[in-house]
Enzyme design. Structure first.
Site, short mmCIF file in Angstrom:
data_model
loop_
_atom_site.label_atom_id
_atom_site.label_comp_id
_atom_site.label_asym_id
_atom_site.label_seq_id
_atom_site.Cartn_x
_atom_site.Cartn_y
_atom_site.Cartn_z
CE LYS A 197 -3.73 1.64 2.13
NZ LYS A 197 -4.97 2.16 1.05
N1 PMP Z 1 -7.55 -2.57 -2.43
C1 PMP Z 1 -7.12 -1.16 -3.24
C2 PMP Z 1 -6.30 -0.52 -4.21
C3 PMP Z 1 -6.95 0.20 -1.92
O1 PMP Z 1 -6.66 0.84 -1.76
C4 PMP Z 1 -7.84 -0.93 -0.69
C5 PMP Z 1 -8.26 0.65 0.76
N2 PMP Z 1 -7.65 0.39 1.54
C6 PMP Z 1 -8.66 -1.80 -0.28
C7 PMP Z 1 -8.48 -2.32 -2.04
C8 PMP Z 1 -9.57 -2.33 0.71
O2 PMP Z 1 -8.13 -2.63 1.32
P1 PMP Z 1 -8.59 -2.81 3.17
O3 PMP Z 1 -10.16 -3.69 3.13
O4 PMP Z 1 -7.98 -3.40 3.79
O5 PMP Z 1 -9.07 -1.07 3.51
#
Ligand code: PMP
Length: 306
Positions: free
Chosen positions: A158
């Protein structure tokens, strides 16, 4: 959040007034996208405000930093304490938390050994994809932009730079009048939303795209998989072709910010009956039930703020 900024922010070990948390314009991250971050939510629960899966989010932050050889100057426990502190200082209960670590000022070369700056912000945030979307659902489109190919930019980190892809997808969708964009992987198979993972429903079963489809391994995705299986709903992780979007009985998007958002149409074609279906409603009930107390937190996912 726009102009309504919270009072305090945590930066490099200290709580500061929001306006004082500044960065030099020659910081490495500003030029090269070299930051890693998390999005975390806290909720009001019957036992007081709690941060949802704080430890898992911080673990992913450290994994993202590890991929980029970014030294983290704090331990996970220290950052967890910072997350709690910034919520308490701002007097928030239902909040969004944004820890970010980035290469700061210290060199201009791509491989420069820069110090890692760390900050944690928190603010009040409603439904990410707009008011009323959790009930009404959104109209999505397939983006003309694909996600990163394998072994180019790691989708599983991320990192700030990844969100150039997300911006292209989200901005194109909004420009064309859609609520969110869905991207295909470089294989042409389904990947995920600009900032959300994707679930399709066929015959009462949930189908979600695998880690190999250039997705971020979402914590909400993992939460839904766990909740579904614990409640007798089958979940299948699999590659899916684009046309499944036009054939699914139901589709939902999920993420920390987007929570569990129904998709009511894709590319102008209604999904199922054009409104949230029974499996989506059930997943919303199970998910939001974690915060109301209706769903038992068997996994210790709720971390008290105080
Ligand atoms: N995909 C992307 C590209 C994201 O930015 C996010 C948000 N963090 C998610 C999926 C979902 O991840 P999470 O459930 O951990 O927030």
């Amino acid at each position: 959040m726009a102009a309504n900024y919270p009072e305090f922010i945590w930066q490099n070990g200290k709580i500061k007034p929001w306006a004082e948390a500044t960065v030099h314009v020659m910081a490495h991250a500003l030029h090269y996208g070299s930051s890693v971050f998390e999005g975390i939510r806290s909720y009001e629960t019957p036992n007081g405000p709690a941060i949802f899966r704080l430890g898992d989010h911080l673990k992913r932050l450290y994994m993202s930093a590890r991929i980029y050889d970014m030294a983290m100057p704090y331990t996970i426990d220290e950052l967890a304490a910072a997350c709690r502190e910034v919520i308490l200082k701002n007097g928030l209960t239902k909040a969004y938390l944004r820890p970010v670590a980035f290469r700061g000022l210290g060199g201009f070369g791509l491989s420069a050994e820069t110090p890692t700056d760390v900050a944690v912000a928190s603010w009040e945030m409603g439904p990410y994809l707009g008011p009323g979307v959790l009930e009404a659902g959104i109209d999505a489109c397939v983006s003309s932009w694909q996600r990163m190919a394998p072994n180019t930019i790691p989708a599983g980190a991320k990192a700030g730079g990844n969100y150039l892809s997300g911006q292209l997808i989200a901005r194109e969708a909004r420009r064309l009048g859609f609520g969110e964009g869905i991207a295909l992987a470089s294989t042409g198979l389904l990947s995920e939303g600009a900032g959300e993972n994707l679930f399709l429903v066929f015959d009462g079963q949930l189908h979600t795209t695998p880690a190999s489809a250039a997705i971020l391994n979402g914590i909400t995705r993992h939460t839904l998989i766990t909740l579904a299986r614990a409640n007798g709903i089958e979940v299948i992780e699999r590659d899916m072709p684009r046309e499944y979007l036009y054939l699914a009985d139901e589709i939902l998007m999920c993420g920390t910010a987007a929570e569990v958002t129904p998709i009511r149409s894709v590319d102008g074609k209604p999904v199922g009956e054009g409104k949230a279906g029974p499996v989506t409603r059930r997943m919303q009930d199970l998910y939001f039930g974690l915060f109301s107390g209706k769903t038992e937190d068997r996994w210790n996912w709720l971390d008290p703020v105080a």
